[in-house]
Scaffold this active site. Structure first.
Site, PDB file in Angstrom:
ATOM      1  N   LYS A   1      27.186 -23.521 -10.383  1.00 51.14           N
ATOM      2  CA  LYS A   1      26.975 -23.982  -9.300  1.00 51.14           C
ATOM      3  C   LYS A   1      25.458 -24.290  -9.309  1.00 51.14           C
ATOM      4  O   LYS A   1      24.602 -23.189  -9.080  1.00 51.14           O
ATOM      5  CB  LYS A   1      27.087 -23.170  -7.916  1.00 51.14           C
ATOM      6  CG  LYS A   1      27.008 -24.215  -6.838  1.00 51.14           C
ATOM      7  CD  LYS A   1      26.892 -23.323  -5.651  1.00 51.14           C
ATOM      8  CE  LYS A   1      25.569 -22.974  -5.233  1.00 51.14           C
ATOM      9  NZ  LYS A   1      24.446 -23.918  -4.950  1.00 51.14           N
TER      10      LYS A   1
ATOM     11  N   GLU B   1      17.886 -12.636 -11.976  1.00 48.30           N
ATOM     12  CA  GLU B   1      16.637 -13.359 -12.100  1.00 48.30           C
ATOM     13  C   GLU B   1      15.858 -13.806 -11.028  1.00 48.30           C
ATOM     14  O   GLU B   1      16.419 -14.674 -10.467  1.00 48.30           O
ATOM     15  CB  GLU B   1      16.554 -14.312 -13.130  1.00 48.30           C
ATOM     16  CG  GLU B   1      16.909 -13.870 -14.499  1.00 48.30           C
ATOM     17  CD  GLU B   1      16.250 -12.736 -15.212  1.00 48.30           C
ATOM     18  OE1 GLU B   1      15.089 -12.454 -14.748  1.00 48.30           O
ATOM     19  OE2 GLU B   1      16.798 -11.945 -15.890  1.00 48.30           O
TER      20      GLU B   1
ATOM     21  N   CYS C   1       8.980 -18.919 -10.872  1.00 53.65           N
ATOM     22  CA  CYS C   1       8.970 -17.581 -10.629  1.00 53.65           C
ATOM     23  C   CYS C   1       8.164 -16.657 -11.087  1.00 53.65           C
ATOM     24  O   CYS C   1       7.420 -15.895 -10.648  1.00 53.65           O
ATOM     25  CB  CYS C   1      10.627 -17.147 -11.325  1.00 53.65           C
ATOM     26  SG  CYS C   1      10.730 -17.460 -13.173  1.00 53.65           S
TER      27      CYS C   1
ATOM     28  N   GLU D   1       6.086 -13.760  -1.870  1.00 53.70           N
ATOM     29  CA  GLU D   1       6.170 -14.983  -2.814  1.00 53.70           C
ATOM     30  C   GLU D   1       5.897 -16.400  -2.118  1.00 53.70           C
ATOM     31  O   GLU D   1       6.758 -16.505  -1.091  1.00 53.70           O
ATOM     32  CB  GLU D   1       7.455 -15.123  -3.606  1.00 53.70           C
ATOM     33  CG  GLU D   1       7.554 -16.335  -4.665  1.00 53.70           C
ATOM     34  CD  GLU D   1       8.995 -15.948  -5.411  1.00 53.70           C
ATOM     35  OE1 GLU D   1       9.785 -16.180  -4.746  1.00 53.70           O
ATOM     36  OE2 GLU D   1       8.925 -16.372  -6.543  1.00 53.70           O
TER      37      GLU D   1
END
Ligand code: NAD
Length: 492
Positions: free
Chosen positions: A182, A257, A292, A390
């Site tokens: 997906k 991850e 990331c 983040e």
């Protein structure tokens, strides 16, 4: 690939199951990040369609020769697939660039070849990485045999749609599994083209399937009883939900991850302020910081701080913003205006709390709602969300230090541990820091991804579990069976 017109890009159908692309389900609009225009819609899979995809994958896993053929033959088919991907750059690169934040030049020169080379890298493990013979008592033979899981569920983010998907599907398929992928609902289409090319390469129908939709579809994949392993890249928050779903319905192994808040430590012994400034600037402006491993925290030794930060700010002005279909663009848009507002909210609140705006802050101009100025925040600390959370945008937070110990203390993050950068001419110092830093990857006198696929990537603490890339990523897609055979004379 040069500039192109977004209206000329052909959009594939939504789902790809059993070797065919088709639309089925409620429609959901998809927007181009560059101008915020809705350019297409996906049909969202319901539970029946997810079930259909997983069952199809299971049938293909059992009935095709994908897992049972000689591993060398499987590797050959995957390499043919990689060749087709590379040769398809004139279709894939505009499709990727138009619907995502990847500028056409970057998509052509990096995303497409990087995706193809990653598939080749994992294909090569198929006949080179297996079980082992174990030392056991005389009269017996102990060994391990590796086997694919069956059907692997793969869930990918929007920031590098093809590359992130390839890191999930390539090791799983090379190890003999079938996959149900997906993609993000924000960047759904380029992986469908990847699936079409898989069929052209000779990968059996049903071995690589794509279903479209939002988090509910991802959740249904994770919970499906025939899914034996889940591999995910995305936010730490979603990673926790996925782990819960896998624990409740398995127990299924997961590779996660997740997010990061990566520090870059710069010491006053560096040989060239300009070179390091370029590295730091690239690490926070690539894909507009929507990476990331974005080097979002600059920790710099006091004596060189002013000079380095000024130079980074100068380099920011060289960036060329514009639609991803223009060949001269080097600065990506933000994925959506909602995300841009969120990024700007963090910057504005930080300034209200005493942070100082050294450069940037705010959208590029009032008309261009999807581009954010590369931004530098100073006078900040870990108690502020800009340093702690983040941001996933082009925002660099700067803190200064006196000694190595100060630097390490500042670098430590209470929850994230994805990556870190060190910039120093002193090898002893670098090695001490490498050992002390809590990060899944430490780059020294460089920063960011390389073509060294053999180097694993993955985070510590809340940045993830397991690795993408490297041998570990391949091995994580296989089960290990232990076998002990007794051949002493009077047995059986
Ligand atoms: P996200 O977590 O919002 O979504 C990722 C994917 O998960 C999407 O496909 C989404 O539809 C799906 N999803 C959402 N809820 C789900 C649920 N409950 N169950 C199953 N699937 C669900 O992340 P994003 O915004 O697409 O990507 C940005 C994030 O990804 C950032 O945090 C970034 O750091 C991280 N990321 C990490 C790496 C890495 O290698 N560590 C690489 C790229 C991106």
């Amino acid at each position: 690939m040069t500039s192109f017109s977004p209206v000329d890009v052909q959009i594939p159908n939504s789902h790809f199951i059993g070797g065919k692309a088709f639309n089925r389900g409620e429609e959901m609009d998809v927007w181009r990040p560059s101008d915020g225009q809705a350019y297409a819609s996906i049909s969202v899979a319901d539970l029946d369609l997810v079930d259909h995809a997983v069952e199809n994958a299971w049938q293909a896993f059992q009935q095709s020769n994908w897992a049972t053929q000689s591993p060398r033959d499987r590797a050959k088919v995957m390499k043919r697939w990689a060749d087709l991907i590379e040769a398809d750059v004139n279709v894939l690169a505009p499709l990727e660039a138009m619907g995502s934040t990847r500028p056409i030049l970057a998509a052509t020169q990096w995303d497409i070849p990087f995706c193809a080379e990653g598939i080749r890298f994992f294909a090569e493990f198929a006949d080179k990485c297996g079980g082992e013979v174990i030392p056991t008592a005389n009269g017996s033979l102990g060994m391990t045999i590796t086997e694919p899981y069956g059907v692997v569920g793969a869930i990918a983010p929007w920031n590098f749609p093809l590359v992130m998907a390839s890191w999930k599907i390539a090791p799983a398929m090379a190890a003999g599994n079938a996959v149900v992928l997906k993609p993000s609902e924000m960047t759904p289409f380029s992986v469908v083209r990847l699936a079409e090319l898989a069929i052209e390469a000779g990968i059996p129908p049903g071995i690589f399937n794509v279903v479209q939709g939002d988090g509910r579809v991802g959740d249904a994949i994770c919970r499906h009883p025939r899914i034996s392993k889940v591999t995910f890249t995305g936010s730490t928050k979603t990673g926790a939900l996925i782990m819960t779903a896998c624990a409740q319905t398995g127990t299924k192994p997961v590779t996660l991850e997740l997010g990061g808040k990566s520090p870059q430590l710069v010491f006053d012994d560096i040989k060239s302020i300009d070179k390091v400034a370029r590295r730091i600037a690239a690490a926070i402006t690539t894909n507009a910081g929507q990476v990331c491993v974005a080097g979002s925290r600059l920790l710099v030794q006091k004596g060189i701080a002013d000079q380095l930060v000024s130079r980074i700010s100068d380099i920011f002005t060289e960036m060329v913003s514009g639609p991803t279909w223009q060949s001269d663009v080097t600065m990506s848009p933000i994925i959506s205006s909602r995300e841009l507002d969120r990024i700007d909210g963090v910057v504005q609140r930080t300034v209200q709390q005493g942070g100082e705006l050294f450069a940037g802050g705010g959208r590029l101009d009032e008309e261009n709602r999807t581009f954010y100025k590369p931004t530098i925040l100073t006078n900040v600390n870990m108690s502020m969300e800009a340093v702690h959370d983040e941001i996933f945008g082009p925002v660099l937070c700067v803190e200064t230090f006196d000694s190595d110990d100060d630097a390490l203390q500042l670098a430590s993050h209470p929850s994230y541990g994805l990556s870190a950068g060190l910039h120093t001419a002193d090898l002893n110092r670098a090695m001490r820091m490498v050992k002390a830093l809590e990060a899944g990857t430490v780059w020294v006198n460089r920063y960011g991804r390389s073509w060294d696929f053999a180097i694993p990537t993955g985070g510590f603490k809340s940045s993830g579990i397991g690795k993408d890339l490297g041998r570990f990523a391949y091995e994580a897609n296989q089960k290990t069976k232990s076998v002990l055979i007794d051949f002493s004379a009077d047995e059986a």
